[in-house]
Motif scaffolding. Sequence first.
Motif, PDB file in Angstrom:
ATOM      1  N   ILE A   1       2.462   7.902  -8.047  1.00  0.00           N
ATOM      2  CA  ILE A   1       1.448   6.968  -7.577  1.00  0.00           C
ATOM      3  C   ILE A   1       0.762   6.282  -8.748  1.00  0.00           C
ATOM      4  N   LYS A   2       0.077   5.182  -8.453  1.00  0.00           N
ATOM      5  CA  LYS A   2      -0.563   4.402  -9.509  1.00  0.00           C
ATOM      6  C   LYS A   2      -1.818   3.738  -8.953  1.00  0.00           C
ATOM      7  N   GLY A   3      -2.601   3.137  -9.859  1.00  0.00           N
ATOM      8  CA  GLY A   3      -3.837   2.494  -9.460  1.00  0.00           C
ATOM      9  C   GLY A   3      -3.627   1.495  -8.338  1.00  0.00           C
ATOM     10  N   GLY A   4      -4.510   1.521  -7.349  1.00  0.00           N
ATOM     11  CA  GLY A   4      -4.396   0.645  -6.191  1.00  0.00           C
ATOM     12  C   GLY A   4      -3.680   1.272  -5.020  1.00  0.00           C
TER      13      GLY A   4
ATOM     14  N   ASP B   1      -5.863  11.574 -10.151  1.00  0.00           N
ATOM     15  CA  ASP B   1      -6.883  12.372  -9.465  1.00  0.00           C
ATOM     16  C   ASP B   1      -8.285  11.786  -9.556  1.00  0.00           C
ATOM     17  N   VAL B   2      -8.381  10.476  -9.751  1.00  0.00           N
ATOM     18  CA  VAL B   2      -9.662   9.771  -9.743  1.00  0.00           C
ATOM     19  C   VAL B   2      -9.572   8.652  -8.719  1.00  0.00           C
TER      20      VAL B   2
ATOM     21  N   ALA C   1      -9.125   6.661   0.595  1.00  0.00           N
ATOM     22  CA  ALA C   1      -9.668   6.381  -0.739  1.00  0.00           C
ATOM     23  C   ALA C   1      -8.610   5.676  -1.575  1.00  0.00           C
ATOM     24  N   THR C   2      -9.050   4.895  -2.566  1.00  0.00           N
ATOM     25  CA  THR C   2      -8.165   4.111  -3.415  1.00  0.00           C
ATOM     26  C   THR C   2      -8.031   4.766  -4.784  1.00  0.00           C
ATOM     27  N   LEU C   3      -6.801   4.939  -5.247  1.00  0.00           N
ATOM     28  CA  LEU C   3      -6.546   5.579  -6.530  1.00  0.00           C
ATOM     29  C   LEU C   3      -6.900   4.655  -7.695  1.00  0.00           C
TER      30      LEU C   3
ATOM     31  N   MET D   1       0.842  -1.185   0.000  1.00  0.00           N
ATOM     32  CA  MET D   1       0.000   0.000   0.000  1.00  0.00           C
ATOM     33  C   MET D   1       0.872   1.228   0.000  1.00  0.00           C
ATOM     34  N   ARG D   2       0.595   2.143  -0.883  1.00  0.00           N
ATOM     35  CA  ARG D   2       1.338   3.372  -0.966  1.00  0.00           C
ATOM     36  C   ARG D   2       0.438   4.493  -0.495  1.00  0.00           C
TER      37      ARG D   2
END
Length: 278
Positions: free
Chosen positions: A216-219, A249-250, A243-245, A2-3
């Motif tokens: 950063i990246k998805g998850g 910015d979504v 919240a999870t990316l 987890m980042r």
Amino acid sequence: TMRTMSTYLTFLLVPSILAHALFLRPPSVLKPYAALNLATADRLGIPYKGIAHDAGKAASLPGFALTLDADFGALDKQTFTKLKSEYCAWSETKSRVTWKKGRRYTLLDFLPPLLQAVSGLHFQSSRTKQKGLPSFLGDNTRKYTEQEVLLTSNCWGFAWEVLFQADNADTSALTISTADPTSAWRQFTGPGFDLVQSSRTQPKLLTDASLRNRKIKGGDVLLIWHTNPSTTSGSDLYLDHVATLLDDDVYYEKSGSGDRVPFRVNTWDGLTANFPPS
């Protein structure tokens, strides 16, 4: 792994119990949402239209009314495969949506099944009487014959379940959980989790979208928190939101701990309007 990207930002599983908690779908109106930008789809050259399901007064606050999505329309198989690969790459539990000629697809179709299943729903908390549970007060020698149990869901409990399913292939059950902020903070910042960036050391992350999304990246998971001055301990940390990316910015979030707030896709602007970083 987890980042975390925190502005300044807990967790405990509850036992499985029989309860009358419900996922409820509020009435909503579908409307365009032009402000939704999907960097990944843009990079692939795949057109889409932002849309929003507006629950209006069924939500507890206006800021919790919209649940976002993106309409990709009908796709050829190659484009479908690209989107599915990109938007579900971070999760071992993959989308089970398959390609069919002429079918219209949305962003949700390419996300893990858990995110598809609960999108736009409200979770109705419940209180029940349970027998035979161990004491929640630390008394291991005594079992109460009956206890009142609150079953509810909040943002960090949901984010934890998203991470669990991301690390475990083909997960088909949802664990509802919640916790106090301090416990959750310890879990999200404990062993096995990597801090990617923090606005404590990089204040520009709050205002510079390019910088904010660069590493950063998805998850990856966003933690929003603050500290309360305390005369006894110096400062008390409070976890505001998790919240999870999904894309630049979504994010995907359980947008609060109340009953009339949705599980949903949201943007950085929408998220920070409800949980303002300092």
